[in-house]
Design a protein around this motif. Structure first.
Motif, short mmCIF file in Angstrom:
data_model
loop_
_atom_site.label_atom_id
_atom_site.label_comp_id
_atom_site.label_asym_id
_atom_site.label_seq_id
_atom_site.Cartn_x
_atom_site.Cartn_y
_atom_site.Cartn_z
N ILE A 1 0.58 -1.25 0.26
CA ILE A 1 0.43 0.05 -0.12
C ILE A 1 0.67 1.70 0.06
O ILE A 1 0.50 2.11 -0.21
CB ILE A 1 -0.89 -0.09 1.42
N GLY A 2 2.03 1.53 1.13
CA GLY A 2 2.52 2.30 0.58
C GLY A 2 3.59 2.58 -0.74
O GLY A 2 3.73 3.92 -1.27
N GLN A 3 3.82 1.68 -0.67
CA GLN A 3 4.52 1.47 -2.33
C GLN A 3 3.47 2.08 -3.48
O GLN A 3 3.55 1.72 -4.23
CB GLN A 3 4.71 0.35 -2.89
N GLY A 4 2.29 2.27 -3.29
CA GLY A 4 1.26 2.71 -4.23
C GLY A 4 0.87 1.35 -5.03
O GLY A 4 0.65 2.05 -6.39
N GLN A 5 0.85 -0.02 -4.59
CA GLN A 5 0.10 -0.95 -4.68
C GLN A 5 -1.06 -1.40 -5.01
O GLN A 5 -0.82 -2.21 -3.80
CB GLN A 5 1.79 -1.71 -5.73
N PRO A 6 -1.96 -0.46 -4.83
CA PRO A 6 -3.11 -1.14 -3.42
C PRO A 6 -3.72 -2.58 -4.40
O PRO A 6 -4.16 -3.43 -3.44
CB PRO A 6 -4.30 0.17 -3.71
N GLU A 7 -3.34 -2.58 -5.85
CA GLU A 7 -4.10 -3.52 -5.67
C GLU A 7 -3.18 -5.02 -5.52
O GLU A 7 -3.78 -6.13 -5.55
CB GLU A 7 -3.83 -3.91 -7.55
N GLU A 8 -2.34 -5.13 -5.95
CA GLU A 8 -1.30 -6.30 -5.38
C GLU A 8 -1.75 -6.10 -3.79
O GLU A 8 -2.10 -7.07 -3.78
CB GLU A 8 0.33 -5.52 -5.33
N ALA A 9 -1.66 -5.12 -2.98
CA ALA A 9 -1.91 -5.27 -1.64
C ALA A 9 -3.35 -5.85 -1.13
O ALA A 9 -3.46 -7.02 -0.67
CB ALA A 9 -2.21 -4.02 -0.76
#
Lengths: 516, 146
Positions: free
Chosen positions: A133-141
């Protein structure tokens, strides 16, 4: 019987006391033990609840972390992140605390290890989520969250926690039952113990009451006995006096009845003597008639005493017959005289026993000096000196005392050693309400084997060279006893004798007077 | 007119009776002496078969009494004599071995006239009886009441 019963009662009381003490000790010990056990059991119950609580807390924190993570994932709000971090931070201490709490239970330890690893895995997943989430990959998360939700980690955590709670609930039931049992046990123990103590106390009370009653009875009996004692003593004294009187009467009657035939014997012996005198005088007269002339006129006035046989000279066998006749009569008469003296002695003794004693104040020294002066002639003949030391004055019967002392002093003079100047000492002292008199001499002494004998009636000891009937000391002892005293002798042959008389300082006539 | 005094001797010991009689005779008393060895015979003689004492009416009696008799005590005889209207004036001499002061007092209370203790020693005994005999020879004895 009573002594045995008392001993048994005392034994039972001690036993009872010991039993009570033992019961109390057992109850105290048991109570302490059981109360401790109950407390421990309660602690264990609390412990179980704590563990359950802790498991729930842990689960709650994990759920919080999870939901916060989801919230953060959905909104990206910083609040959710902070919340999640707080929850994650709380998870590890909660887990540690739980681990500490269940350190005693090996079964739970297995579960906790699995739970720990599951939680660690889950925490790793959280960390990665947050990173993504911090790296801006909410999808992955989101994919990861879904994967995690699909994965068994969360289920596993839930299941493990459920197992643990189940185990703890089992333990709770067990421990609650234990605690309950301990408390019941403690209560019943206390109850039974108290009951026993009360029972023992009751028995003790009964026993104490019984012994108190026994003591009261004994006291009453003692009181009665004390009251009766005087009466009993009076009764016995009366019996004794009666017996004594009977003996006196017996002696009196016997001596009287013996005397009656003796008078006959004496009388007819005298008659016989007179008759013998007449016969021999006639024989003499007849012989002389044959030889010389008319017979002598018989003397009508001549009594039995004034007619010795020798008035008419007898010759040859007649003289011999007359002498034999006289000799026989002489023996008869001397025996009669002796018997008469003995019977008279008994009579005198009984008469003395019947005489009433009158206690008067007596100047003892004066009394003894009067006796000594009457015996002065005998003393001078025996070359004896009599020394009278100061003597205690007493209250007693005067005549009896005179007889006692004159007999003893007379004896002392009579039985001195031949050719040795006599020395007779009379001493006196007082002791515990009694006067003790000692009459000692340096005379021939008395063999110790005769010390008892000399006090017997008609018995004498030693060389029989002095006239006497063997009555004096018997008489003296009777008198001393009637005066409430005692007498004794200490003596060795050839070294002199000491007669000791103990008399009450004040003799009370009423307690001894035979005829009163 | 007056009958001679007869001496009634009540004495259970035959030897004593004989000695008393001899010694009384030695003192010159020649009166009749009637001896009885027991109380029953003496009572019969004194009071007669009917026990009233009428049999001795008008006789002069002197009674010599021993207290120790086999069948009764001399005191009983003394009492009966002194209670009988015919015999009560007859002198009674108690001659006995007892010298108990109570006994002596009792006899005098009952009306005995002389109380003599038999001496133990025969010489004294003989002497006492002879003196009693002398006494008998001088005293006046009344006839029993008519």
């Amino acid at each position: 019987v009573t002594a045995e019963a008392q001993r048994r009662r005392a034994f039972w009381q001690i036993l009872l006391f010991a039993a009570g003490l033992l019961v109390l000790t057992v109850i105290s010990g048991g109570s302490v033990y059981l109360v401790n056990k109950a407390r421990q059991d309660s602690q264990w119950v609390i412990h179980t609840i704590e563990v359950e609580n802790q498991v729930n807390t842990l689960l709650l924190e994990i759920r919080r972390a999870e939901s916060a993570a989801r919230g953060y994932l959905l909104t990206g709000g910083a609040d959710f992140k902070t919340d999640h971090e707080k929850a994650v931070a709380a998870i590890i201490p909660a887990l540690d605390k739980l681990t500490r709490l269940i350190g005693d239970n090996p079964a739970q330890r297995d579960s906790i290890e699995k739970l720990s690893s599951a939680i660690e895995t889950r925490l790793g997943q959280f960390a990665r989520d947050l990173d993504l989430i911090g790296q801006g990959q909410p999808e992955e998360a989101a994919a990861m969250v879904r994967e995690a939700a699909a994965g068994d980690t969360t289920t596993m955590i839930r299941d493990l926690a459920a197992v643990m709670i189940q185990e703890e609930e089992r333990l709770f039931r067990l421990r609650a039952a234990n605690a309950d049992r301990s408390q019941t046990l403690a209560a019943s123990m206390t109850g039974i113990g108290s009951g026993l103590v009360v029972l023992l106390a009751l028995i003790s009370v009964v026993l104490v009451r019984r012994s108190a009653r026994a003591r009261n009875e004994a006291e009453a009996r003692l009181r009665d006995a004390n009251i009766n004692l005087e009466a009993t003593v009076d009764e016995r004294t009366a019996d004794l006096r009666e017996a004594n009187n009977e003996i006196q009467r017996f002696a009196y009657i016997v001596s009287h009845d013996l005397r009656s035939p003796l008078v006959n014997i004496m009388g007819f012996t005298s008659e016989l003597e007179e008759l013998g005198g007449d016969i021999f005088r006639r024989i003499g007269g007849l012989t002389r008639v044959a030889a010389d002339g008319p017979p002598l006129a018989p003397d009508p006035l001549s009594g039995p005493l004034s007619s010795p046989l020798g008035e008419v000279a007898l010759e040859g066998p007649d003289k011999q017959l007359s002498a034999d006749f006289s000799e026989a009569l002489g023996f008869i008469k001397s025996s009669i005289a002796k018997m008469d003296r003995l019977i008279s002695a008994i009579l005198n003794l009984t008469r003395e026993g019947r005489r009433e004693f009158v206690p008067v104040r007596i100047d003892t020294r004066e009394l003894i000096e009067a006796i000594v002066s009457t015996l002065a002639h005998q003393a001078a003949e025996a070359e004896a000196e009599i020394h009278v030391a100061p003597l205690p004055n007493i209250t007693s019967d005067r005549l009896a005392l005179e007889q006692i002392f004159s007999n003893l002093i007379d004896n002392a003079i009579k039985y001195l050693k031949q050719g040795v100047p006599g020395e007779i000492r009379i001493r006196g002292r007082t002791k515990l309400g009694y006067a003790i008199f000692e009459i000692s001499d340096n005379g021939r002494g008395i063999d110790p084997k005769d010390h008892q004998r000399i006090f017997d009636l008609f018995r004498r000891a030693g060389t029989q060279d002095k006239p006497g009937q063997g009555i004096g000391l018997a008489h003296v002892r009777t008198l001393v006893r009637r005066l409430g005293g005692t007498m004794s002798v200490s003596s060795e042959l050839n070294t002199g004798s000491t007669f000791t008389i103990t008399l009450p300082l004040t003799w009370n006539a009423s307690n001894r007077n035979a005829d009163s | 007119m007056t009958k001679p005094v007869s001496i009634i001797m009540i004495e259970d010991d035959e030897g004593h009776a004989r000695l008393i009689e001899r010694n009384i005779r030695r003192s010159g008393v020649n009166n009749e002496i009637v001896a009885f060895g027991n109380g029953t015979d003496a009572i019969r003689h004194l009071f007669g078969a009917d026990g009233s004492g009428l049999a001795q009416k008008g006789n002069a009696l002197l009674i010599l009494l021993d207290l120790n008799l086999p069948d009764m005590t001399g005191i009983d005889i003394l009492k009966q004599i002194k209670e009988n209207k015919y015999l009560k004036c007859s002198p009674v001499v108690v001659l006995t071995t007892t010298d108990d002061s109570q006994e002596i007092k009792r006899c005098y209370e009952l009306g005995c006239n002389v109380y003599i203790t038999k001496p133990v020693n025969y010489e004294n005994f003989a002497h006492a009886i002879r003196q009693l005999g002398l006494f008998f020879s001088v005293i006046q004895v009344p006839s029993t009441a008519t």
